[in-house]
Write an enzyme that holds these catalytic residues in place. Structure first.
Site, PDB file in Angstrom:
ATOM      1  N   GLY A 150       0.830  -1.195   0.000  1.00  0.00           N
ATOM      2  CA  GLY A 150       0.000   0.000   0.000  1.00  0.00           C
ATOM      3  C   GLY A 150       0.869   1.252   0.000  1.00  0.00           C
ATOM      4  N   CYS A 151       0.247   2.384  -0.318  1.00  0.00           N
ATOM      5  CA  CYS A 151       1.026   3.622  -0.421  1.00  0.00           C
ATOM      6  C   CYS A 151       1.490   4.082   0.959  1.00  0.00           C
ATOM      7  CB  CYS A 151       0.214   4.695  -1.122  1.00  0.00           C
ATOM      8  SG  CYS A 151      -1.458   4.923  -0.502  1.00  0.00           S
ATOM      9  N   TYR A 152       0.585   4.164   1.926  1.00  0.00           N
ATOM     10  CA  TYR A 152       1.000   4.573   3.272  1.00  0.00           C
ATOM     11  C   TYR A 152       2.080   3.633   3.811  1.00  0.00           C
ATOM     12  CZ  TYR A 152      -2.962   7.877   3.676  1.00  0.00           C
ATOM     13  OH  TYR A 152      -3.846   8.910   3.506  1.00  0.00           O
ATOM     14  N   THR A 154       4.272   1.832   2.283  1.00  0.00           N
ATOM     15  CA  THR A 154       5.566   2.032   1.624  1.00  0.00           C
ATOM     16  C   THR A 154       6.321   3.193   2.256  1.00  0.00           C
ATOM     17  OG1 THR A 154       4.794   1.114  -0.474  1.00  0.00           O
ATOM     18  CG2 THR A 154       6.665   2.629  -0.585  1.00  0.00           C
ATOM     19  N   SER A 155       5.644   4.335   2.390  1.00  0.00           N
ATOM     20  CA  SER A 155       6.346   5.502   2.934  1.00  0.00           C
ATOM     21  C   SER A 155       6.726   5.278   4.402  1.00  0.00           C
ATOM     22  CB  SER A 155       5.473   6.757   2.792  1.00  0.00           C
ATOM     23  OG  SER A 155       4.374   6.723   3.683  1.00  0.00           O
TER      24      SER A 155
END
Lengths: 337, 337, 337, 337
Positions: A150-152, A154-155
């Site tokens: 997911g994007c969150y 990953t960061s």
């Protein structure tokens, strides 16, 4: 040439996949599909800026047809829809990179708890590799099924990993405040979002990216996502508590130098992680980079990490292509710089 | 009619003061001034949209002239510049509402520590009233000098106050993650800001609003401000640790209800505080409201407060006019709704 | 106090009417309605920023109930829907300000040609007054039914009128290139508009505001509307051909001075028209002003007028309230400054 | 590999050149320079998003050094500055693509009239080739010096050329209304531009792109540029008068079909011109495409062309690279798709 099929071409991630793969010198897109309700549409009608670059129709999902002409299939579908179709593709011997959440959680009970349905293929969960190259490159190389993060997560995982792993920070009372462009909510959400506006959502430990982050970091987090008025780009601000004894030289300034050194060491060979002074969304938007900045609040003994990515690139389609490049032994940066 | 002078008409706060005071039925603007370097400018040349509404020049600061025609003076000048001029206005018997940081900190040593200069008028610090009506309305009524609160402190103190005061949350390990529109940085900053971009700044416990917040809440905070791509509007997300024993009824849902009740009680007579489901900048922009939303993360036992204001209105000029209304015994909402 | 009903509170114009009327000291909103499909909604659920300012429900349209408590009714409904309901309100003796296009065209055949349906009440067309105060103030004073002008026509007619009327410019080959914020397309349009984007639409003489403009200016126009990436604000650039003999003094610079003098004379007593150096949307947004700038291209003998308004204020709700003020003999600027 | 120097790396065009050339497989950037006032800066300090992609300093302009390592030099400097330095580069035998206006006008008297200074090298004007590939590809192939077209002229000439050349439209009374993103004004302008705002500027036949357009189209125009609230992207709306006898089949719909056919024929082999239904900035932003849409207003007999480009790509750096590709016999699309 690698033959590639994109299932779910209507969403933001599908669109981004097309854009990236058109710049990739070793790939041929052989099929575009999605829920078209019996009405195939030319891709240039959906994305007029593609005119002259891609002459294909986006059709309803026909599994047999997709499998025939593809060496690898990207699925960018809603979770729960993905479970079934990915299983089929895998059983037919195809490699799949799944951008949904359906194969990210290793424990099917946790999946059921957070998504409210039983997983249809728990056996496949074990075989799926969590597609974060910085942590799992070797496994990705040999994987048949990639669960694209997911994007969150990953960061956040890239931002926390060295500090947690090296026991620089405590594994508890981690607070994560993320800010995402509105494309993060998908097309329908983006339509209804009225700019400019900033607010928190899914407060109270209920966002479905939480178990994914906790699985990878093996610790409990408080996570609050926010929407900010930009289409793309995401910044996660992470508040960790420094272990006091870890830096014998003492002073915050020294400690900071040491932590930065640890991070630089960790990511020195990573083509898409940059340790920077200030992590800004504008420096990563439309790129596959994750920019990480490290700071210490000496008074409260907090380690503060800010981590910026483009939610649609390193947070979705770009990372998916990075995974594909690893799987096929191509230069990891191809199509992404 | 109250005669009003605005010193510092060139900045964002000065501009906002003009806009609000033009809608105020009980006020006459008698003087506009700022650093004009000997070249007075018509206010409609500076703000062309005012054409037809205000026919005055913005002139260099001439203290004598300003004092002659004003019942009250708003100073919207950089800190350190304010100290001297405000002292003069006060010594000449005028009421002053100072929008700078120069009279907010009660302790001159703390002022010196954070601003790097000795305060020229520590005696006046005692007489200055911190202009947050929700906490100090009675003192404001009789004040000669108002230290108008900073934008971040306004959103944060209003968001935390009931929870801290009522001992619902612990006074330590408070983490505050604020997001501000770029007007918060002033005109020069705004010019150089390139949209869209999101990033944290002044990380590491160095933002000058920290001592102001700690003075009012009497507790230590970790505070990280961020810039988001909108001109105005500010959201503070506040992470407090719930005292476990405070809610005997136990369940998070019940606790939440109880906390909300406390907040509603605290602010029930406040014209400009609203307890809402979701605090969003778009609902407060161009208004004097502070919207506060309350949530609990039951798993980590965090009380999460989000608090939204317009940084130029409730965070600056609007609050200043609210203070003026209180000082002159006018309806507190005049000019502000 | 004037009792006011708003029919069509869900759209942009209805929302803007509420905002303006809440600032109007002589008005009480007695009813809010729209197509609610049997599910009344609190207005603060629809527009959360109104919380604390207006405690009413928006209900399905109940003509009898609306009429009972209103001195005047604002209808902000789609054209063709308006025709019938306005007729009823008028027959029941109420004053109506209709923001749709249904009563703007005097000739029912032209209405039918452009809107594709027969007008149900051609008799009422004669009685309706075109609500542009700068042209029809006297008639508005006595009117029962106001056809509130369209946004494009307001900016264009005010921009052209003196030049056409005084025969400064030719009545033919007039080209008008208008740029509108995306709120001009209504809520559904705005949702689907993806920022940033600029393009022309309804090219080829087909926009329904054309007959309205031609009726008032009595001349033929080429009109192309464009969408620009801002929510509100509209700029019309008007290309007229100067009559060569009209300015005996000859030189373009002199001619320009003379034309500006004519425009200033025409609008000298108008509270909401300003002759400016440069017409900019940012100077009129959220105001009821129309800013007009005048220029001459000496080489091609073109008179170039740029005219800026807020499409939702002077182009809709603001002008409607201005008309109401005239009808009730109140200060024309009340609620609008 | 072609060795490339960029002179003027600080401006928008210089930045865009770097971005495009980094994606170009046949190019090596050997030098970056600009007015650095003795303080070279690492390019990643100027453009932090480049970190990891380009490790070079931007230095003061040192002509000798630049020439030594470059096969071709891009100059992106202010006009009048360009004249001298380009002359030197050419005299030293280097190929130059000049993005300023200094070599676009063939007639030095016209240059002097519009730019207010005598041209220092009128002899070079004859040798310079106007770098619009769609008109001058053959000449570009053999050119030593390319005068890269202005952004407005690119969109306008490509939009008008077939209609003028084929005598479909009259050569007089052409009205052009262009809308440009604020990057078109350069960095200083962009800094001072306050979003959102729309307005016309340089009205009255005074914009310096006028003689450039008139030179290429050989006809007189009325041209008004506007600023719209987006960073990049430009739309020109062109109003031409149809010759009535040109389409014997008569009806506007038929005429339209015929005109579209002419345009398609003209541009059928052009890699970067697309004839589209609607020309939108969002479809061309960040690409080298020029999208052209054709419409007819049958009532007024106007041919209305809308033409969209990215002002920094097809309107500057992209076109410059396209010219370079032609000069070096590389695939014209390299680095641009």
């Amino acid at each position: 040439m690698i033959n590639v099929a994109i299932v779910g071409a209507k969403g933001y991630a599908g669109e981004e996949l097309i854009k990236i793969l058109l710049k990739h010198s070793g790939v041929k897109i052989t099929s575009l599909s999605g829920r078209m309700d019996g009405k195939p549409k030319h891709i240039c009608e959906m994305y007029p800026y593609l005119k002259g670059n891609l002459d294909m129709f986006c059709e309803d999902i026909d599994e047999k047809k997709i499998v025939e002409n593809a060496d690898i299939i990207f699925t960018a579908l809603p979770h729960m829809v993905s479970m079934e179709i990915v299983s089929k593709f895998i059983s037919l011997g195809k490699k799949v990179i799944d951008l949904s959440a359906d194969f990210r959680l290793k424990n099917p009970d946790i999946y059921e708890k957070w998504y409210g349905v039983k997983h249809v293929n728990p056996g496949l969960l074990e075989k799926a590799v969590y597609g974060l190259p910085e942590l799992y490159r070797k496994k990705i190389k040999k994987a048949k099924l990639i669960a694209n993060p997911g994007c969150y997560p990953t960061s956040i995982i890239l931002g926390c990993y060295p500090a947690i792993k090296e026991k620089i920070a405590k594994k508890k009372e981690i607070i994560i405040d993320s800010k995402s462009g509105y494309s993060g909510g998908g097309r329908e959400f983006a339509k209804n979002y009225k700019e400019p506006n900033c607010y928190a959502y899914q407060i109270g430990g209920i966002h479905r990216h939480i178990p994914e982050i906790e699985q990878e970091l093996k610790c409990q987090i408080t996570f609050i996502p926010h929407i900010i008025p930009q289409e793309r780009g995401m910044l996660s601000t992470i508040y960790l508590q420094l272990k006091k004894d870890i830096f014998p030289r003492g002073l915050p300034a020294v400690a900071l130098e040491d932590v930065v050194a640890v991070y630089k060491k960790y990511y020195e060979n990573e083509p898409f992680v940059r340790i920077v002074e200030t992590a800004m969304t504008k420096n990563v938007v439309n790129t596959n980079y994750c920019d990480i900045a490290i700071n210490i609040d000496g008074k409260t003994n907090n380690l503060i990490i800010t981590s910026a990515i483009d939610n649609l690139v390193k947070g979705a389609a770009g990372q998916a292509v990075q995974n594909m490049n690893i799987m096929f032994g191509i230069d990891e940066k191809e199509g992404l710089i």
